[in-house]
Enzyme design. Structure first.
Site, mmCIF file in Angstrom:
data_model
loop_
_atom_site.group_PDB
_atom_site.id
_atom_site.type_symbol
_atom_site.label_atom_id
_atom_site.label_comp_id
_atom_site.label_asym_id
_atom_site.label_seq_id
_atom_site.Cartn_x
_atom_site.Cartn_y
_atom_site.Cartn_z
ATOM 1 C CB ILE A 1 -29.240 -7.486 32.716
ATOM 2 C CG1 ILE A 1 -29.473 -7.159 34.187
ATOM 3 C CG2 ILE A 1 -29.391 -6.236 31.868
ATOM 4 C CD1 ILE A 1 -28.465 -6.227 34.773
ATOM 5 C CG ASP B 1 -50.721 15.648 -2.505
ATOM 6 O OD1 ASP B 1 -51.440 16.465 -1.921
ATOM 7 O OD2 ASP B 1 -49.491 15.753 -2.591
ATOM 8 C CG ASN C 1 -27.189 -13.542 28.790
ATOM 9 O OD1 ASN C 1 -28.374 -13.230 28.758
ATOM 10 N ND2 ASN C 1 -26.216 -12.670 28.670
ATOM 11 C CG ASP D 1 -47.007 20.532 -0.259
ATOM 12 O OD1 ASP D 1 -47.974 21.235 0.081
ATOM 13 O OD2 ASP D 1 -46.938 19.948 -1.347
ATOM 14 C CG ASP E 1 -46.339 17.517 -4.955
ATOM 15 O OD1 ASP E 1 -46.667 18.588 -4.425
ATOM 16 O OD2 ASP E 1 -46.957 17.014 -5.910
ATOM 17 C CG ASP F 1 -31.075 -13.548 26.592
ATOM 18 O OD1 ASP F 1 -32.044 -14.262 26.862
ATOM 19 O OD2 ASP F 1 -30.526 -12.788 27.405
ATOM 20 C CB VAL G 1 -23.749 -11.131 33.583
ATOM 21 C CG1 VAL G 1 -23.511 -11.180 32.089
ATOM 22 C CG2 VAL G 1 -22.727 -10.231 34.248
ATOM 23 C CB ALA G 2 -27.385 -14.905 33.489
#
Length: 916
Positions: A292, A336, A744, A648, A644, A748, A289-290
């Site tokens: 990832i 343009d 984590n 287009d 515009d 993180d 878990v930590a």
């Protein structure tokens, strides 16, 4: 209203209680809006808050964490040691719930940003209210509203036509028929008439491709034909971007690696370290878990959403997250000219009646200024010059309105607005002139003919006069006569040559020129026909100028430094276009210019070669735009294209980034684009590209930061867990499950979000564009991650092992050396990652060059994390929850230098890389 197509115009107007000239009053419109509700097909059903919260627990990694909590609970029941045995369960559950709350909050922030952007890009309609033409949010339309419709408008409600001129509509969204359908306001149809045959109706969700009209709204929202067959409108795309997909794939790979590592750690803990099965299992699961970065995709979404909001504040409404990524890659911007590279404040500067050139004073749309003759005296238009000014006012759809602040603005095409202003300067106000010489018929402008013709009564008794305006080369080619003070004369080569030279002289000065001609019709009931645009009488030329934007000139210079080429695409003459391009410093000795006729003669292969050196395309049609952008993409360029008009849309879709004009753009072009410029300004595109680069650079920073942290954690747990007790007595996993979970959460979240808010580095627009498809984790980042991960392992392993074997009490005053060593490893790892977050603020530059503490959000994130670290080490009771012991003050003399190792490694690595 039921079956409005079966009634006459008068019957429909009477039933709806409205007025074709004055429309509804604001009060009536408000009352009907309250009764009928907004003109929409309903919002997409929102996911309830409770459901969003529960969905956070569907992630595979969260499930593993919940399993860990379950195992902890099982152990607590089995050990029956009171509250202490339940600490792990409580902390794990608390962290899972906190993560879920953060996830819901992050999703909410992203949704709010997207909702705000959708509102900014919502369409508007031209409505007559209180007798005045005003722009109204299409959602506020009500039955009985009288709507003005032009080519390019997206239809926002079901409308019964009351006037129409050469009107065609594209109704494929309803009928599946891709060919535009002819419309006729005067038609009265049978009740069993199918949708595709209702010639006197326009429907929500369709678009006008040709002509102009006026109509009355007969159905809104779910009472429209579209509302009957659709539950909701198609929403703006919110799909996972390639970047997010890549990061998710990366997370899966990392998950597989972690599972393998966890199995090894689990087996080592049981067979080498002789831990219990439950302890070993908890350490292994917590490591997975930590290690990832499960919050990575959410952080990416938040940063992209924040970026979209920032761009919107700078007048660039980005409709899709994908476009934010692509903007950073753009290496060609096709723009343009009118209104984008120029100010879009057209002002007539010269008129030419075939004999004399008259200068026109004044700027903008204010009706202030005089007509000056060649002799320097004030000229009052008469004869041919009067006829020319009258044609300019009559063959014209633009109105000039005065705002409350006294400023004048144009409703309609800016070029036509300048002609309306010219009329006011000559004493020919639009309203009075139009009332005196009624327009009875017309042939609207289209991009193929490049002309517009209107038919008027009252000029010559018993006859109609048609006035035609358009491109000088085309109008002159249709003229068989010319007018002067003595009347009409057959066109001669000498006269034609004189006009052509004058036109070229104007164009060479970047003056846009329109030619005017007329034709007399004996039959007052004559129907408009394109043949009437032949054998005309030439009246004269009118020249106007649209000054280049100063900010556009600066933006083009920025583009050059950034390795981005700017290409002008315009319907103007080549001479005018090149003159403006030179003023904007877009051209050099290698640059070329091509006209539409030259493009027509080119093969696709020839165009692919020519597009590499062509910076100006003049007299182009929308079809040419598609060819140009396709040629650039075939050469592996990442092209942005502005547009515009209705036609287009294919070019906007074909480009990597389609950019629509927010002011002059049609609804169809806006719907086809990835980005909408709310100010029609070229400089805004460049700012958006810069913001795209900044966002992508920030994503790289926190991806590198998070991954090196996670890989470092894996190395620490994995390698130290392999050391047997026989070599170092008492050794075990250097961090517990609770400590890993805390790491984590702290390391993180806060610094990663702070990195996502980092300002652009100096010189970011002096770097070449990145290649499309370039992986975010390139070779340089892989080396950086490896260097950082090894440095993190070295500092943490040193702190853990040094304190574990030291029995002098230097680091901590406890008999439990393992817990003390784990606290040292815990503190060192957190500080190392927090210090390194500062170094991660730039991939290229030393943090000391950009300012060590210049990111206030980073300062706050690191400061908060350090306070939380001290709290879980020194607050009695709290430290016990996290398996920590109070450290002696002198311990920090060792921890801080060790924690600076990854920071130093990062700075040294950048210095070595830059030297190469």
């Amino acid at each position: 209203m039921e079956k409005p197509f079966t009634g006459s115009i008068e019957e429909v107007i009477t039933k709806l209680g409205t007025d074709t000239e004055k429309g509804l009053t604001s009060t009536e419109a408000g009352e009907r809006f309250e009764k009928l509700g907004p003109n929409s097909l309903g919002e997409e059903k929102k996911v309830p808050l409770w459901k969003k919260f529960l969905l956070q627990f569907c992630d595979a990694m969260v499930v593993i964490l919940i399993v860990a909590a379950g195992l902890s609970a099982f152990m607590a029941v089995k050990e029956n040691n009171g509250f202490e045995s339940w600490i792990d369960v409580i902390v794990i559950v608390a962290i899972v719930i906190l993560n879920a709350i953060l996830g819901v909050y992050q999703e909410g922030k992203a949704d709010q940003a997207l909702v705000a952007l959708k509102k900014m890009s919502s369409p508007q309609s031209k409505v007559i209210r209180n007798g005045e033409l005003v722009m109204v949010d299409s959602e506020r339309l009500v039955e009985g509203d009288v709507v003005s419709i032009d080519a390019g408008d997206a239809i926002a409600a079901d409308i019964r036509l009351i006037e129409s001129s050469s009107l065609q509509a594209e109704e494929s969204s309803l009928t599946g028929e891709s060919v535009p359908v002819d419309k006729d306001a005067k038609a009265v149809l049978d009740e069993d008439c199918s949708i595709g045959d209702r010639k006197n109706m326009l429907f929500m969700g369709t678009a006008v491709t040709y002509g102009r009209a006026k109509g009355v709204v007969v159905g809104t929202g779910k009472n429209t034909e579209l509302g009957k067959i659709a539950d909701k409108l198609t929403n703006m795309d919110n799909e996972a971007t390639p970047l997010q997909k890549g990061l998710n794939a990366l997370g899966k790979v990392l998950a597989i690696v972690c599972i393998i590592v966890c199995i090894i750690v689990f087996l080592v803990d049981i067979f080498v370290q002789k831990q219990t099965v439950m302890d070993a299992l908890m350490t292994a699961v917590s490591l997975a878990v930590a290690a990832i970065p499960e919050g990575l995709a959410a952080v990416v979404t938040i940063v992209l959403s924040i970026g979209m909001t920032k761009m919107a504040e700078n007048n660039a409404v980005v409709k899709r997250l994908l476009a934010v990524e692509t903007l950073g890659c753009v290496d060609v911007i096709c723009s343009d000219k009118t209104g984008t590279l120029t100010q879009n404040q057209m002002t007539v500067k010269v008129i030419y009646d075939g004999l004399h050139v008259y200068d026109v004073e004044g700027n903008g749309y204010a009706p202030d200024g005089r007509i000056m003759g060649p002799d320097g005296k004030v000229h009052t238009p008469s004869g041919v010059s009067e006829m020319l000014c009258r044609a300019a006012v009559l063959c014209n759809d633009a109105s000039i309105v005065k705002g409350e602040d006294g400023s004048y603005s144009c409703i309609g095409d800016p070029t036509e607005g300048s002609l309306t202003t010219l009329g006011s300067k000559c004493g020919m106000g639009r309203e009075a002139t139009m009332n005196r010489y009624k327009r009875v018929k017309e042939l609207p402008f289209d991009s193929d003919r490049k002309m517009m013709t209107t038919y008027h009564s009252g000029i010559v008794e018993g006859k109609l006069i048609s006035y035609t305006k358009g491109a000088p080369d085309i109008v002159l080619s249709r003229c068989a006569y010319y007018a002067d003070k003595d009347g009409e004369h057959p066109m001669t080569p000498e006269y034609l040559d004189r006009i052509s030279k004058q036109n070229h002289e104007f164009a060479s000065k970047a003056i846009r020129v329109l030619a005017f001609a007329y034709r007399t019709h004996d039959d007052v009931n004559v129907e408009p026909d394109f043949s009437h645009e032949k054998d005309m009488v030439f009246i004269g030329l009118i020249g106007m100028i649209d000054p280049e934007r100063e900010e556009a000139k600066a933006a083009i210079a920025v583009c050059k430094d950034a390795g981005i080429r700017t290409v002008m695409i315009t319907g103007d003459f080549k001479d005018s276009a090149v003159a403006i391009a030179n003023n904007l410093q877009m051209m050099d000795e290698k640059s070329g210019a091509l006209s539409g006729s030259e493009l027509d003669k080119m093969s696709e292969e020839d165009l692919r070669v020519a597009c590499e050196t062509t910076n100006v395309y003049a007299r182009v049609s929308p079809e040419h735009k598609v060819r140009i952008v396709s040629a650039l993409r075939d050469n592996d360029h990442i092209a942005s294209m502005t547009g515009d008009g209705v036609n287009d849309a294919p070019a906007l879709k074909a480009a990597d980034i389609g950019v629509a004009m927010g002011i002059t753009g049609t609804d169809v072009s806006k719907n086809s684009a990835d980005m909408i410029l709310m100010d029609d300004n070229f400089a805004t595109i460049v700012k958006a590209v810069e913001q795209g680069r900044v966002i992508y650079a920030n994503i790289r920073k926190f991806v590198s930061f998070l991954l090196s942290c996670n890989v470092g954690e894996i190395l620490v747990i994995f390698l130290l867990s392999l050391i047997p007790n026989t070599i170092i007595p008492g050794i075990a996993a250097p961090l517990t499950a609770i400590q890993l979970l805390w790491l984590n959460l702290v390391t993180d979240s806060f610094p990663a979000l702070a990195l996502g808010r980092e300002k652009g580095e100096p010189g970011i627009m002096k770097l070449p564009p990145r290649k499309k498809g370039e992986p975010i984790i390139n070779g340089a980042m892989k080396i950086s991650i490896a260097v950082q991960s090894i440095a993190i392992f070295v500092c943490v392993a040193t702190a853990f092992l040094a304190s574990l074997v030291n029995e002098t009490g230097f680091f901590f005053s406890t008999d439990n050396n393992l817990n003390g060593a784990r606290t040292m490893a815990f503190a060192t790892l957190i500080l190392a990652e927090l210090f390194r977050a500062f170094a991660a603020r730039s991939e290229r530059m030393s943090v000391f060059k950009i300012g060590l503490f210049s990111n206030k959000m980073m300062n706050a994130a690191v400061g908060l994390s350090i306070l939380m670290l001290l709290a879980v080490i020194y607050i009695p009771g709290v430290n016990k929850i996290f398996d920590n012991v109070p450290l002696n003050p002198q311990a920090w003399l060792v921890i801080i230098p060790l924690a600076l190792i990854p920071f130093t490694a990062s700075e040294v690595f950048k210095a070595i890389k830059n030297r190469k």
